[in-house]
Design an enzyme around this catalytic site. Structure first.
Site, PDB file in Angstrom:
ATOM      1  N   TRP A  31     -65.824 -37.036  35.190  1.00 11.48           N
ATOM      2  CA  TRP A  31     -66.937 -37.596  34.400  1.00 11.48           C
ATOM      3  C   TRP A  31     -66.354 -38.275  33.159  1.00 11.48           C
ATOM      4  O   TRP A  31     -65.434 -37.740  32.532  1.00 11.48           O
ATOM      5  CB  TRP A  31     -67.891 -36.479  33.956  1.00 11.48           C
ATOM      6  CG  TRP A  31     -69.136 -36.362  34.786  1.00 11.48           C
ATOM      7  CD1 TRP A  31     -69.231 -35.836  36.024  1.00 11.48           C
ATOM      8  CD2 TRP A  31     -70.461 -36.771  34.412  1.00 11.48           C
ATOM      9  NE1 TRP A  31     -70.531 -35.876  36.458  1.00 11.48           N
ATOM     10  CE2 TRP A  31     -71.312 -36.445  35.492  1.00 11.48           C
ATOM     11  CE3 TRP A  31     -71.017 -37.370  33.286  1.00 11.48           C
ATOM     12  CZ2 TRP A  31     -72.687 -36.698  35.468  1.00 11.48           C
ATOM     13  CZ3 TRP A  31     -72.382 -37.626  33.256  1.00 11.48           C
ATOM     14  CH2 TRP A  31     -73.196 -37.292  34.344  1.00 11.48           C
ATOM     15  N   SER A  65     -66.837 -31.533  33.798  1.00  9.37           N
ATOM     16  CA  SER A  65     -66.278 -30.531  32.884  1.00  9.37           C
ATOM     17  C   SER A  65     -66.683 -29.111  33.270  1.00  9.37           C
ATOM     18  O   SER A  65     -65.947 -28.160  33.022  1.00  9.37           O
ATOM     19  CB  SER A  65     -66.731 -30.831  31.456  1.00  9.37           C
ATOM     20  OG  SER A  65     -66.179 -32.061  31.048  1.00  9.37           O
ATOM     21  N   GLU A  67     -66.668 -27.794  36.009  1.00  4.44           N
ATOM     22  CA  GLU A  67     -65.744 -27.266  37.025  1.00  4.44           C
ATOM     23  C   GLU A  67     -64.361 -26.937  36.464  1.00  4.44           C
ATOM     24  O   GLU A  67     -63.506 -26.406  37.191  1.00  4.44           O
ATOM     25  CB  GLU A  67     -65.606 -28.260  38.186  1.00  4.44           C
ATOM     26  CG  GLU A  67     -66.779 -28.295  39.147  1.00  4.44           C
ATOM     27  CD  GLU A  67     -68.029 -28.947  38.589  1.00  4.44           C
ATOM     28  OE1 GLU A  67     -67.906 -29.984  37.918  1.00  4.44           O
ATOM     29  OE2 GLU A  67     -69.128 -28.400  38.796  1.00  4.44           O
ATOM     30  N   CYS A  90     -64.816 -34.428  28.900  1.00  8.99           N
ATOM     31  CA  CYS A  90     -65.586 -35.113  27.854  1.00  8.99           C
ATOM     32  C   CYS A  90     -67.068 -34.990  28.182  1.00  8.99           C
ATOM     33  O   CYS A  90     -67.515 -35.476  29.223  1.00  8.99           O
ATOM     34  CB  CYS A  90     -65.166 -36.583  27.805  1.00  8.99           C
ATOM     35  SG  CYS A  90     -66.230 -37.582  26.754  1.00  8.99           S
ATOM     36  N   VAL A  91     -67.792 -34.323  27.297  1.00  9.77           N
ATOM     37  CA  VAL A  91     -69.242 -34.207  27.470  1.00  9.77           C
ATOM     38  C   VAL A  91     -69.903 -34.986  26.338  1.00  9.77           C
ATOM     39  O   VAL A  91     -69.591 -34.778  25.161  1.00  9.77           O
ATOM     40  CB  VAL A  91     -69.713 -32.738  27.458  1.00  9.77           C
ATOM     41  CG1 VAL A  91     -71.175 -32.662  27.881  1.00  9.77           C
ATOM     42  CG2 VAL A  91     -68.852 -31.881  28.365  1.00  9.77           C
ATOM     43  N   THR A  96     -81.211 -34.947  27.350  1.00 16.94           N
ATOM     44  CA  THR A  96     -81.610 -33.618  27.832  1.00 16.94           C
ATOM     45  C   THR A  96     -80.622 -32.563  27.341  1.00 16.94           C
ATOM     46  O   THR A  96     -79.636 -32.877  26.666  1.00 16.94           O
ATOM     47  CB  THR A  96     -81.680 -33.606  29.377  1.00 16.94           C
ATOM     48  OG1 THR A  96     -80.394 -33.938  29.883  1.00 16.94           O
ATOM     49  CG2 THR A  96     -82.705 -34.602  29.882  1.00 16.94           C
ATOM     50  N   HIS A  98     -78.434 -30.797  28.865  1.00 23.40           N
ATOM     51  CA  HIS A  98     -77.223 -30.524  29.639  1.00 23.40           C
ATOM     52  C   HIS A  98     -76.015 -30.324  28.738  1.00 23.40           C
ATOM     53  O   HIS A  98     -75.143 -29.514  29.009  1.00 23.40           O
ATOM     54  CB  HIS A  98     -76.948 -31.666  30.632  1.00 23.40           C
ATOM     55  CG  HIS A  98     -76.464 -32.922  29.976  1.00 23.40           C
ATOM     56  ND1 HIS A  98     -77.311 -33.863  29.439  1.00 23.40           N
ATOM     57  CD2 HIS A  98     -75.203 -33.366  29.729  1.00 23.40           C
ATOM     58  CE1 HIS A  98     -76.595 -34.836  28.909  1.00 23.40           C
ATOM     59  NE2 HIS A  98     -75.319 -34.565  29.060  1.00 23.40           N
ATOM     60  N   ARG A 137     -61.286 -40.488  19.862  1.00 19.60           N
ATOM     61  CA  ARG A 137     -60.456 -39.276  19.948  1.00 19.60           C
ATOM     62  C   ARG A 137     -59.646 -39.200  21.241  1.00 19.60           C
ATOM     63  O   ARG A 137     -59.046 -38.176  21.561  1.00 19.60           O
ATOM     64  CB  ARG A 137     -61.376 -38.040  19.837  1.00 19.60           C
ATOM     65  CG  ARG A 137     -61.933 -37.883  18.432  1.00 19.60           C
ATOM     66  CD  ARG A 137     -63.210 -37.075  18.377  1.00 19.60           C
ATOM     67  NE  ARG A 137     -63.690 -36.963  16.986  1.00 19.60           N
ATOM     68  CZ  ARG A 137     -64.354 -37.929  16.343  1.00 19.60           C
ATOM     69  NH1 ARG A 137     -64.644 -39.076  16.950  1.00 19.60           N
ATOM     70  NH2 ARG A 137     -64.715 -37.759  15.083  1.00 19.60           N
TER      71      ARG A 137
HETATM   72  N1  RBF Z   1     -69.795 -33.644  33.148  1.00 19.82           N
HETATM   73  C1  RBF Z   1     -68.969 -34.070  32.184  1.00 19.82           C
HETATM   74  O1  RBF Z   1     -67.765 -33.813  32.240  1.00 19.82           O
HETATM   75  N2  RBF Z   1     -69.460 -34.786  31.112  1.00 19.82           N
HETATM   76  C2  RBF Z   1     -70.783 -35.068  30.961  1.00 19.82           C
HETATM   77  O2  RBF Z   1     -71.151 -35.720  29.972  1.00 19.82           O
HETATM   78  C3  RBF Z   1     -71.673 -34.617  31.979  1.00 19.82           C
HETATM   79  N3  RBF Z   1     -72.998 -34.871  31.879  1.00 19.82           N
HETATM   80  C4  RBF Z   1     -73.851 -34.339  32.813  1.00 19.82           C
HETATM   81  C5  RBF Z   1     -75.234 -34.515  32.683  1.00 19.82           C
HETATM   82  C6  RBF Z   1     -76.103 -33.917  33.591  1.00 19.82           C
HETATM   83  C7  RBF Z   1     -77.572 -34.083  33.395  1.00 19.82           C
HETATM   84  C8  RBF Z   1     -75.578 -33.181  34.681  1.00 19.82           C
HETATM   85  C9  RBF Z   1     -76.500 -32.513  35.678  1.00 19.82           C
HETATM   86  C10 RBF Z   1     -74.216 -33.035  34.842  1.00 19.82           C
HETATM   87  C11 RBF Z   1     -73.333 -33.613  33.925  1.00 19.82           C
HETATM   88  N4  RBF Z   1     -71.954 -33.457  34.066  1.00 19.82           N
HETATM   89  C12 RBF Z   1     -71.116 -33.902  33.078  1.00 19.82           C
HETATM   90  C13 RBF Z   1     -71.378 -32.866  35.297  1.00 19.82           C
HETATM   91  C14 RBF Z   1     -71.123 -31.365  35.218  1.00 19.82           C
HETATM   92  O3  RBF Z   1     -69.973 -31.098  34.426  1.00 19.82           O
HETATM   93  C15 RBF Z   1     -70.880 -30.810  36.642  1.00 19.82           C
HETATM   94  O4  RBF Z   1     -69.855 -31.537  37.258  1.00 19.82           O
HETATM   95  C16 RBF Z   1     -72.129 -30.881  37.512  1.00 19.82           C
HETATM   96  O5  RBF Z   1     -73.234 -30.312  36.854  1.00 19.82           O
HETATM   97  C17 RBF Z   1     -71.905 -30.143  38.871  1.00 19.82           C
HETATM   98  O6  RBF Z   1     -71.597 -28.769  38.651  1.00 19.82           O
END
Ligand code: RBF
Length: 173
Positions: A31, A65, A67, A90-91, A96, A98, A137
């Site tokens: 991601w 992330s 995982e 990176c999130v 929402t 999440h 960053r």
């Molecule tokens: N994973 C990231 O690494 N970064 C994100 O910004 C991110 N945003 C997400 C937003 C939503 C609404 C969802 C459902 C998942 C997101 N994920 C993101 C994926 C998450 O880390 C994971 O791979 C999935 O939820 C499957 O377990």
């Protein structure tokens, strides 16, 4: 508030222990790959710069992330000889909730994994309000958190190894 220091990844190279002979895994989330690719590059290059051999660096890509934790745990279970695992992701804040759930799960998860195994697990997760803050960053104006994660891994490996060799010595200079 804007971070005052411009490059947060400056470090004293003389104070970084050698990575020679270490086996290190880097787990990186797909991601936001524009960001995490740069984190990976920074971490990988830093390990090589400090002596870790490329054949001793294992890179594993996971979907997101969330995982990172389960893969770090799995790797340390199947390969207990690993000296450290570096987790990179990176999130980015969205509309929402999440963001909160993923960040909290990863932070707690990495702590748990590092307590369950006898090797350091490094937290290299960017948690930002927007893409620009993340890019800043990950090789931008505020340095590269991948570099910092690798330096932390080398320092922690050195501490673990010193204490494992001489558990009653608290003089780690
Ligand atoms: N994973 C990231 O690494 N970064 C994100 O910004 C991110 N945003 C997400 C937003 C939503 C609404 C969802 C459902 C998942 C997101 N994920 C993101 C994926 C998450 O880390 C994971 O791979 C999935 O939820 C499957 O377990």
């Amino acid at each position: 508030m804007e971070t005052k220091k411009t490059n947060l990844s400056e470090y004293n190279a003389d104070a970084v222990p050698s990575g020679k002979g270490l086996h290190i895994a880097i787990v990186v989330a797909e991601w936001n790959a524009t960001v995490t690719d740069n984190l990976l590059q920074g971490a990988y290059d830093t390990l090589v710069q400090f002596g870790t051999q490329e054949k001793d660096i294992t890179v594993v890509h996971v979907p997101g992330s969330y995982e990172l934790t389960s893969m770090a745990d799995h790797l340390l279970t199947i390969a207990p000889h690993l000296d450290a695992v570096i987790c990179l992701g990176c999130v980015i804040q969205g509309e929402t909730r999440h963001f909160d759930f993923i960040c909290e799960a990863v932070a707690h998860g990495i702590t748990e994994v590092s307590l369950r195994h006898d090797s350091p697990v490094i937290f290299g997760l960017l948690t930002t309000n927007n893409m620009q803050q993340a890019l800043d960053r990950a090789g931008g104006q505020h340095g590269n958190k991948g570099i910092e994660a690798a330096v932390t891994a080398l320092k922690m490996c050195s501490l673990y190894n010193k204490l494992n060799d001489e558990p009653w010595s608290f003089n780690l200079e």
